[in-house]
Design a protein around this motif. Structure first.
Motif, short mmCIF file in Angstrom:
data_model
loop_
_atom_site.label_atom_id
_atom_site.label_comp_id
_atom_site.label_asym_id
_atom_site.label_seq_id
_atom_site.Cartn_x
_atom_site.Cartn_y
_atom_site.Cartn_z
N LEU A 1 51.38 35.71 27.76
CA LEU A 1 50.44 36.13 28.80
C LEU A 1 50.37 35.84 30.32
CD1 LEU A 1 47.99 38.57 29.14
CD2 LEU A 1 46.27 36.52 28.07
N LEU A 2 50.31 34.01 30.05
CA LEU A 2 50.32 33.11 30.61
C LEU A 2 51.82 33.81 31.79
CD1 LEU A 2 48.80 29.97 29.87
CD2 LEU A 2 47.90 31.83 31.25
N GLN A 3 53.13 34.17 31.86
CA GLN A 3 53.98 34.11 32.05
C GLN A 3 53.76 35.60 32.54
OE1 GLN A 3 57.28 33.96 28.35
NE2 GLN A 3 56.99 31.16 28.87
N THR A 4 53.65 36.41 31.93
CA THR A 4 53.37 37.64 32.87
C THR A 4 52.33 38.11 33.13
OG1 THR A 4 54.19 38.42 30.31
CG2 THR A 4 53.19 39.99 32.11
N ILE A 5 51.46 37.12 34.39
CA ILE A 5 49.98 37.11 34.78
C ILE A 5 51.16 36.22 35.76
CG2 ILE A 5 48.25 36.54 35.53
CD1 ILE A 5 47.27 37.25 32.63
N SER A 6 51.00 35.51 35.94
CA SER A 6 51.83 34.52 36.01
C SER A 6 52.85 34.95 37.44
CB SER A 6 52.60 33.02 36.14
OG SER A 6 51.30 32.24 35.37
N GLN A 7 53.66 35.51 37.45
CA GLN A 7 55.01 36.32 37.81
C GLN A 7 55.03 36.83 38.93
OE1 GLN A 7 57.41 38.76 35.79
NE2 GLN A 7 55.82 39.34 34.11
N TYR A 8 53.16 37.10 38.92
CA TYR A 8 52.61 38.20 40.08
C TYR A 8 51.37 37.28 41.11
CZ TYR A 8 54.48 42.41 36.92
OH TYR A 8 55.18 42.97 36.58
N GLU A 9 51.39 36.56 40.83
CA GLU A 9 50.53 35.52 41.82
C GLU A 9 50.68 35.61 43.04
OE1 GLU A 9 48.12 31.96 39.81
OE2 GLU A 9 49.73 31.89 38.66
N GLU A 10 50.00 35.53 43.90
CA GLU A 10 50.93 35.24 45.35
C GLU A 10 50.15 33.56 45.85
OE1 GLU A 10 51.23 39.25 47.84
OE2 GLU A 10 48.64 38.57 47.94
N ASN A 11 49.21 33.23 45.44
CA ASN A 11 48.65 32.07 45.63
C ASN A 11 48.01 31.53 44.44
OD1 ASN A 11 47.99 29.40 46.93
ND2 ASN A 11 46.18 30.29 47.78
N THR A 12 49.33 30.35 43.58
CA THR A 12 49.18 29.81 42.78
C THR A 12 48.03 28.87 42.65
OG1 THR A 12 50.87 28.39 43.06
CG2 THR A 12 51.36 30.40 41.80
N ASN A 13 47.65 27.97 43.58
CA ASN A 13 46.66 27.40 44.10
C ASN A 13 45.20 27.42 44.07
OD1 ASN A 13 48.41 24.57 43.50
ND2 ASN A 13 49.26 25.05 45.55
N ALA A 14 45.52 28.72 43.91
CA ALA A 14 44.11 29.69 44.09
C ALA A 14 43.10 29.38 43.42
CB ALA A 14 43.94 31.14 44.61
N PRO B 1 39.74 30.74 41.74
CA PRO B 1 39.08 31.84 41.79
C PRO B 1 37.13 31.94 41.32
CG PRO B 1 39.89 30.89 38.74
CD PRO B 1 40.17 29.75 40.44
N LEU B 2 37.12 30.47 41.69
CA LEU B 2 35.91 30.37 41.57
C LEU B 2 34.72 30.00 43.26
CD1 LEU B 2 34.94 27.28 39.21
CD2 LEU B 2 34.65 30.43 39.19
N LYS B 3 35.93 29.72 44.37
CA LYS B 3 35.75 29.86 45.52
C LYS B 3 36.62 30.53 46.14
CE LYS B 3 34.95 25.11 44.58
NZ LYS B 3 35.13 23.53 45.37
N ASP B 4 37.79 31.29 46.09
CA ASP B 4 38.90 31.79 46.81
C ASP B 4 39.05 33.42 46.42
OD1 ASP B 4 39.80 29.48 48.55
OD2 ASP B 4 40.86 28.71 46.37
N PHE B 5 39.25 34.25 47.70
CA PHE B 5 39.67 35.55 46.78
C PHE B 5 40.87 35.75 46.28
CE2 PHE B 5 41.26 39.85 47.79
CZ PHE B 5 39.98 40.57 46.94
N VAL B 6 41.28 36.10 45.25
CA VAL B 6 42.45 36.20 44.51
C VAL B 6 43.55 37.52 44.62
CG1 VAL B 6 43.96 35.87 42.27
CG2 VAL B 6 41.66 34.37 42.90
N THR B 7 44.27 37.44 45.09
CA THR B 7 45.27 38.69 45.48
C THR B 7 46.62 38.55 43.96
OG1 THR B 7 46.81 37.92 47.01
CG2 THR B 7 44.43 38.99 47.39
#
Length: 300
Positions: free
Chosen positions: A129-142, A144-150
């Protein structure tokens, strides 16, 4: 006449120190069984963990009860010119290799006939699940508590009950939060190495491969590939002890052709090309190199 009529020390799961002929003749089997079907290490003291395999006692019982009905007989094995040549070239012990062949043939049968399919372990499902979601991350350091995630693509996570979707997570920050939580604990779920047994006990249910209710039987092609891959693993694991064979060396004896001949001689396939052609098995292994056969052995 086989070298051993019946085994007597049939309950041994761990190697013994006494040099019994019946155990010495299983040297190749012991080493390989501990690799593919290990028992939990037996702790002798704080510094010594004795490795073993429950497959050994099963093999001895089945041998004693004449349940291993491999078409290749011991007499035919000893008289086969091609096998003699291979054994000589590899400096193998003929009788030890006979029992290794018998064990591998029987073990593969247990994986091919009416074997229960295994579901993936919870830890591996989390990892995938992690591998699948991670490949679509635009900013891996975002955060989720403070930044708008895309994400690079539109993602959703769905929960199903009896195959029917009852809840869907669509917000990117929620998905990233789940991803972050899983990433934080992933290392705690996975074994760091094959000797990390204490770590395994701490997370045993997350590491367990549970059985499904589905029984499956391999067709001839899959059985050929499973037998060949198991034998390749045998040779690769034992290569330090075989004088004229080293994994990856081009000058090594043609192991693949020997395995190909055994595919025919042991009755796994009646195609004579396996006996005479050096390319037939290579073609099978190349075509089915991504074969995934995740089952519990129904014999061992």
């Amino acid at each position: 006449m086989t070298p051993i009529d019946k085994f007597t020390n049939i309950d041994a799961v761990y190697p013994t120190t006494d040099a019994r002929e019946e155990d010495t003749i299983l040297d190749y089997v012991w080493d390989f069984a501990m690799l593919i079907h290990p028992a939990m290490p037996k702790i002798i003291d704080e510094r010594l963990a004795l490795e073993g395999s429950c497959a050994i006692s099963t093999f001895k019982r089945r041998y004693n009860e004449r349940l291993i009905k491999m078409p290749l007989t011991y007499e035919d094995y000893k008289n086969n010119i091609e096998i003699k040549t291979a054994i000589s070239a590899l400096n193998l012990d003929s009788d030890k290799f006979w029992f290794a062949t018998l064990f591998i043939w029987d073990y593969v049968n247990g994986e091919c006939w009416q074997a229960f399919e295994l579901a993936d372990s919870p830890a591996n499902e989390i990892k995938k699940l992690l591998q699948t979601i991670s490949q679509y991350e635009e900013n891996t350091n975002a955060n989720p508590l403070k930044d708008f995630v895309t994400f690079k693509e539109e993602l959703t996570l769905s929960l199903q009950v009896n195959g029917k979707t009852v809840h869907t997570i669509e917000t990117t920050n929620a998905i990233k939060f789940i991803l972050s939580c899983c990433q934080e604990h992933l290392d705690d779920l996975m074994l760091k190495n094959e000797f990390d047994r204490e770590h395994l006990y701490d997370n045993i249910e997350m590491m367990t491969y549970n059985l499904t209710k589905r029984q499956i039987t391999a067709n001839t092609t899959k059985r050929i590939c499973l037998f060949a891959r198991t034998f390749q693993l045998f040779f690769d694991s034992m290569s330090p002890f075989f004088t004229n064979y080293r994994k990856g060396e081009r000058s090594a004896y043609n192991i693949t052709f020997l395995i190909s001949q055994l595919v025919y001689l042991t009755g796994i396939s009646d195609n004579e090309d396996f006996l005479v052609s050096k390319t037939t098995l290579k073609g099978y292994l190349s075509k089915y190199k991504h074969l995934n056969w995740n089952v519990r052995n129904n014999i061992y």
